[in-house]
Design a protein around this motif. Sequence first.
Motif, PDB file in Angstrom:
ATOM      1  N   PRO A  56      18.033   1.592  -5.809  1.00  0.00           N
ATOM      2  CA  PRO A  56      18.823   2.538  -5.017  1.00  0.00           C
ATOM      3  C   PRO A  56      20.038   1.825  -4.434  1.00  0.00           C
ATOM      4  N   PRO A  57      21.130   2.540  -4.247  1.00  0.00           N
ATOM      5  CA  PRO A  57      22.340   1.906  -3.708  1.00  0.00           C
ATOM      6  C   PRO A  57      22.068   1.288  -2.338  1.00  0.00           C
ATOM      7  N   GLY A  58      22.610   0.093  -2.133  1.00  0.00           N
ATOM      8  CA  GLY A  58      22.476  -0.577  -0.849  1.00  0.00           C
ATOM      9  C   GLY A  58      21.177  -1.339  -0.697  1.00  0.00           C
ATOM     10  N   LEU A  59      20.375  -1.459  -1.763  1.00  0.00           N
ATOM     11  CA  LEU A  59      19.093  -2.146  -1.688  1.00  0.00           C
ATOM     12  C   LEU A  59      19.133  -3.350  -2.626  1.00  0.00           C
ATOM     13  N   THR A  60      18.898  -4.514  -2.060  1.00  0.00           N
ATOM     14  CA  THR A  60      18.909  -5.723  -2.887  1.00  0.00           C
ATOM     15  C   THR A  60      17.542  -5.918  -3.523  1.00  0.00           C
ATOM     16  N   GLU A  61      17.473  -6.805  -4.493  1.00  0.00           N
ATOM     17  CA  GLU A  61      16.213  -7.095  -5.186  1.00  0.00           C
ATOM     18  C   GLU A  61      15.178  -7.632  -4.201  1.00  0.00           C
ATOM     19  N   GLU A  62      15.612  -8.484  -3.255  1.00  0.00           N
ATOM     20  CA  GLU A  62      14.689  -9.044  -2.267  1.00  0.00           C
ATOM     21  C   GLU A  62      14.119  -7.945  -1.371  1.00  0.00           C
ATOM     22  N   GLU A  63      14.992  -7.033  -0.933  1.00  0.00           N
ATOM     23  CA  GLU A  63      14.537  -5.916  -0.087  1.00  0.00           C
ATOM     24  C   GLU A  63      13.563  -5.030  -0.854  1.00  0.00           C
ATOM     25  N   ALA A  64      13.870  -4.768  -2.114  1.00  0.00           N
ATOM     26  CA  ALA A  64      12.993  -3.945  -2.940  1.00  0.00           C
ATOM     27  C   ALA A  64      11.634  -4.612  -3.099  1.00  0.00           C
ATOM     28  N   GLU A  65      11.624  -5.916  -3.312  1.00  0.00           N
ATOM     29  CA  GLU A  65      10.361  -6.648  -3.464  1.00  0.00           C
ATOM     30  C   GLU A  65       9.565  -6.609  -2.160  1.00  0.00           C
ATOM     31  N   GLU A  66      10.254  -6.719  -1.029  1.00  0.00           N
ATOM     32  CA  GLU A  66       9.602  -6.653   0.268  1.00  0.00           C
ATOM     33  C   GLU A  66       8.975  -5.265   0.491  1.00  0.00           C
ATOM     34  N   ILE A  67       9.702  -4.228   0.112  1.00  0.00           N
ATOM     35  CA  ILE A  67       9.196  -2.856   0.254  1.00  0.00           C
ATOM     36  C   ILE A  67       7.984  -2.650  -0.651  1.00  0.00           C
ATOM     37  N   ARG A  68       8.067  -3.172  -1.895  1.00  0.00           N
ATOM     38  CA  ARG A  68       6.929  -3.049  -2.808  1.00  0.00           C
ATOM     39  C   ARG A  68       5.700  -3.752  -2.231  1.00  0.00           C
ATOM     40  N   SER A  69       5.898  -4.930  -1.665  1.00  0.00           N
ATOM     41  CA  SER A  69       4.805  -5.694  -1.067  1.00  0.00           C
ATOM     42  C   SER A  69       4.187  -4.913   0.091  1.00  0.00           C
ATOM     43  N   GLU A  70       5.046  -4.331   0.938  1.00  0.00           N
ATOM     44  CA  GLU A  70       4.556  -3.539   2.067  1.00  0.00           C
ATOM     45  C   GLU A  70       3.802  -2.308   1.579  1.00  0.00           C
ATOM     46  N   LEU A  71       4.295  -1.671   0.508  1.00  0.00           N
ATOM     47  CA  LEU A  71       3.627  -0.507  -0.066  1.00  0.00           C
ATOM     48  C   LEU A  71       2.223  -0.867  -0.549  1.00  0.00           C
ATOM     49  N   VAL A  72       2.088  -2.003  -1.209  1.00  0.00           N
ATOM     50  CA  VAL A  72       0.771  -2.446  -1.684  1.00  0.00           C
ATOM     51  C   VAL A  72      -0.169  -2.645  -0.499  1.00  0.00           C
ATOM     52  N   LYS A  73       0.331  -3.268   0.581  1.00  0.00           N
ATOM     53  CA  LYS A  73      -0.490  -3.494   1.770  1.00  0.00           C
ATOM     54  C   LYS A  73      -0.929  -2.171   2.396  1.00  0.00           C
ATOM     55  N   VAL A  74      -0.019  -1.223   2.512  1.00  0.00           N
ATOM     56  CA  VAL A  74      -0.338   0.078   3.115  1.00  0.00           C
ATOM     57  C   VAL A  74      -1.375   0.815   2.270  1.00  0.00           C
ATOM     58  N   GLU A  75      -1.216   0.773   0.947  1.00  0.00           N
ATOM     59  CA  GLU A  75      -2.187   1.435   0.073  1.00  0.00           C
ATOM     60  C   GLU A  75      -3.563   0.787   0.186  1.00  0.00           C
ATOM     61  N   GLU A  76      -3.608  -0.548   0.334  1.00  0.00           N
ATOM     62  CA  GLU A  76      -4.887  -1.233   0.534  1.00  0.00           C
ATOM     63  C   GLU A  76      -5.517  -0.811   1.865  1.00  0.00           C
ATOM     64  N   GLU A  77      -4.689  -0.699   2.924  1.00  0.00           N
ATOM     65  CA  GLU A  77      -5.193  -0.263   4.223  1.00  0.00           C
ATOM     66  C   GLU A  77      -5.763   1.154   4.130  1.00  0.00           C
ATOM     67  N   ILE A  78      -5.072   2.031   3.414  1.00  0.00           N
ATOM     68  CA  ILE A  78      -5.545   3.406   3.246  1.00  0.00           C
ATOM     69  C   ILE A  78      -6.902   3.403   2.558  1.00  0.00           C
ATOM     70  N   SER A  79      -7.040   2.603   1.525  1.00  0.00           N
ATOM     71  CA  SER A  79      -8.310   2.504   0.807  1.00  0.00           C
ATOM     72  C   SER A  79      -9.416   1.999   1.730  1.00  0.00           C
TER      73      SER A  79
END
Length: 171
Positions: A56-79
């Motif tokens: 997405p515009p304005g999102l760097t690869e590092e930010e995207a990787e950080e968001i993906r990592s956070e998403l994985v953590k949140v999904e694990e917490e939900i489980s």
Amino acid sequence: MDVGQACPPAPTLSLDPDINLNSPNKGLGPAGGADPLTDVPVEGGAVGVSSINTLPPGLTEEEAEEIRSELVKVEEEISTLRQVLLAKEKHSADLKRKLGLSPLNELKQNLTKGWQDVQTSNAYKKTQETLSVAGQKTTAAFSTMGTALSRKLGDMRYRPRLKMAALNPFM
């Protein structure tokens, strides 16, 4: 697959903003190629999204990787929370069973409490008062009507024509 053959290259995920979901060719590229939604690279034997070609515009690869990592953590917490909730529901059911609380008993208690709540409500009290007054008036009206009917029948008993009709029903 023969020993001498190489593995096919891993497909990559491509997001095409021009996909028409109502089209009979949905998911097919412009030349009728493979579905881009299934073009997911394989890492370490597991299927996952390792990189997306467009960010997405304005999102760097590092930010995207950080968001993906956070998403994985949140999904694990939900489980984890789902598992904890399931365990607590089972524990609750066991405690209720030990106390002798069956679903039927709970329903009875809920209905009893609900009926008590209805009886203490202002609307119920007003309705009860209104119906009580209406019942009293209806009783008084029937009583008055019964008295009047008795009086009328008593008056008719003393009329001479009715006396004759009582003696001779064919008059």
